[in-house]
Enzyme design. Structure first.
Site, PDB file in Angstrom:
ATOM      1  N   LYS A 120       0.856  -1.180   0.000  1.00 39.84           N
ATOM      2  CA  LYS A 120       0.000   0.000   0.000  1.00 39.84           C
ATOM      3  C   LYS A 120       0.896   1.234   0.000  1.00 39.84           C
ATOM      4  CE  LYS A 120      -2.210   0.537   4.120  1.00 39.84           C
ATOM      5  NZ  LYS A 120      -2.961   0.251   5.246  1.00 39.84           N
TER       6      LYS A 120
ATOM      7  N   ARG B  16      -9.110   2.189  21.446  1.00 37.71           N
ATOM      8  CA  ARG B  16      -9.896   3.419  21.547  1.00 37.71           C
ATOM      9  C   ARG B  16     -11.327   3.142  21.938  1.00 37.71           C
ATOM     10  NH1 ARG B  16      -7.597   5.118  15.894  1.00 37.71           N
ATOM     11  NH2 ARG B  16      -7.468   2.862  15.974  1.00 37.71           N
TER      12      ARG B  16
ATOM     13  N   SER C 284      -5.395   7.950  12.574  1.00 40.64           N
ATOM     14  CA  SER C 284      -4.561   8.423  11.460  1.00 40.64           C
ATOM     15  C   SER C 284      -5.400   8.648  10.212  1.00 40.64           C
ATOM     16  CB  SER C 284      -3.458   7.404  11.149  1.00 40.64           C
ATOM     17  OG  SER C 284      -2.588   7.283  12.242  1.00 40.64           O
TER      18      SER C 284
HETATM   19  P1  ADP Z   1      -2.261  -0.254  12.693  1.00 40.28           P
HETATM   20  O1  ADP Z   1      -1.021  -0.785  13.322  1.00 40.28           O
HETATM   21  O2  ADP Z   1      -3.426  -1.177  12.904  1.00 40.28           O
HETATM   22  O3  ADP Z   1      -2.084   0.211  11.289  1.00 40.28           O
HETATM   23  P2  ADP Z   1      -2.046   2.397  13.877  1.00 40.28           P
HETATM   24  O4  ADP Z   1      -0.684   2.581  13.381  1.00 40.28           O
HETATM   25  O5  ADP Z   1      -3.012   3.485  13.518  1.00 40.28           O
HETATM   26  O6  ADP Z   1      -2.719   1.015  13.526  1.00 40.28           O
HETATM   27  O7  ADP Z   1      -2.050   2.313  15.459  1.00 40.28           O
HETATM   28  C1  ADP Z   1      -1.131   1.532  16.183  1.00 40.28           C
HETATM   29  C2  ADP Z   1      -1.731   1.198  17.523  1.00 40.28           C
HETATM   30  O8  ADP Z   1      -2.060   2.415  18.210  1.00 40.28           O
HETATM   31  C3  ADP Z   1      -3.055   0.414  17.453  1.00 40.28           C
HETATM   32  O9  ADP Z   1      -3.086  -0.482  18.542  1.00 40.28           O
HETATM   33  C4  ADP Z   1      -4.110   1.461  17.585  1.00 40.28           C
HETATM   34  O10 ADP Z   1      -5.291   0.928  18.139  1.00 40.28           O
HETATM   35  C5  ADP Z   1      -3.433   2.416  18.537  1.00 40.28           C
HETATM   36  N1  ADP Z   1      -3.980   3.769  18.389  1.00 40.28           N
HETATM   37  C6  ADP Z   1      -4.217   4.437  17.242  1.00 40.28           C
HETATM   38  N2  ADP Z   1      -4.732   5.664  17.495  1.00 40.28           N
HETATM   39  C7  ADP Z   1      -4.827   5.746  18.845  1.00 40.28           C
HETATM   40  C8  ADP Z   1      -5.324   6.749  19.749  1.00 40.28           C
HETATM   41  N3  ADP Z   1      -5.843   7.879  19.297  1.00 40.28           N
HETATM   42  N4  ADP Z   1      -5.266   6.503  21.068  1.00 40.28           N
HETATM   43  C9  ADP Z   1      -4.777   5.336  21.517  1.00 40.28           C
HETATM   44  N5  ADP Z   1      -4.311   4.333  20.734  1.00 40.28           N
HETATM   45  C10 ADP Z   1      -4.343   4.551  19.416  1.00 40.28           C
END
Ligand code: ADP
Length: 161
Positions: free
Chosen positions: A45, A94, A132
């Protein structure tokens, strides 16, 4: 266990890193001797921010904490964890809507690497809406994302509109 180094990995795409991610990283750093914030490179991606920028921005924000290291990784998370001699993964939750996905990933990782535990920290309520994907969308439409991401990230965002 005395003498044992408690090392944890906080993995994610961090595309881009938000205040919610930083909060989880800071809180996890307070719980473990060493925390590796690991930015996953997902080659199928096209990313919003290049992986080097995500790593650099996270380093600016949490790299000054004495027990935090930021790096990127490719491939299976459990292989990366094993390579780091690490048995703990930290993830953030969350809302109920995160649960099902996190549950599936945790169960898959457990099958692949039973010795690796995943622990969850609940988001702080002010960040519990913050994702994000929302930042990407607001930025794409030319909105102000300063409530959502630190300056180290804002500086690296292009405006595609
Ligand atoms: P992924 O690894 O699934 O692509 P992200 O990079 O967005 O997801 O997020 C990494 C981790 O941080 C995940 O466990 C996600 O749930 C957590 N996370 C994302 N945004 C928040 C937030 N606003 N507050 C707390 N935890 C978050």
């Amino acid at each position: 266990m005395p003498g044992t180094m408690r090392r944890a990995i906080y993995p994610g795409s961090f595309d881009p890193p938000t205040f919610g991610h930083l909060d989880i990283a800071e809180r996890a750093a307070g719980l473990f001797d060493e925390l590796i914030v690991a930015v996953g490179e997902n080659s199928d991606k096209a990313p919003f921010l290049p992986v080097e920028d995500r790593v650099a921005a996270l380093e600016e924000c949490v790299g000054s904490l004495r027990n935090v290291r930021v790096t990127s990784f490719r491939g299976l998370l459990v292989d990366f964890a094993r390579g780091q001699g690490c048995h703990v993964l930290v993830r953030g939750l969350r809302a109920v809507s995160d649960f099902e996905y996190e549950f599936r990933v945790t169960m898959a990782n457990r099958r692949l690497a039973p010795e690796v535990e995943t622990v969850f920290l609940f988001a702080r309520d002010e960040y519990s809406f913050l994702a994000s994907s929302v930042v990407r969308e607001v930025n794409r439409l030319g909105g102000d994302v300063s409530e959502f991401v630190p300056e180290a990230v804002r500086r690296r965002l292009g405006h595609s509109v």
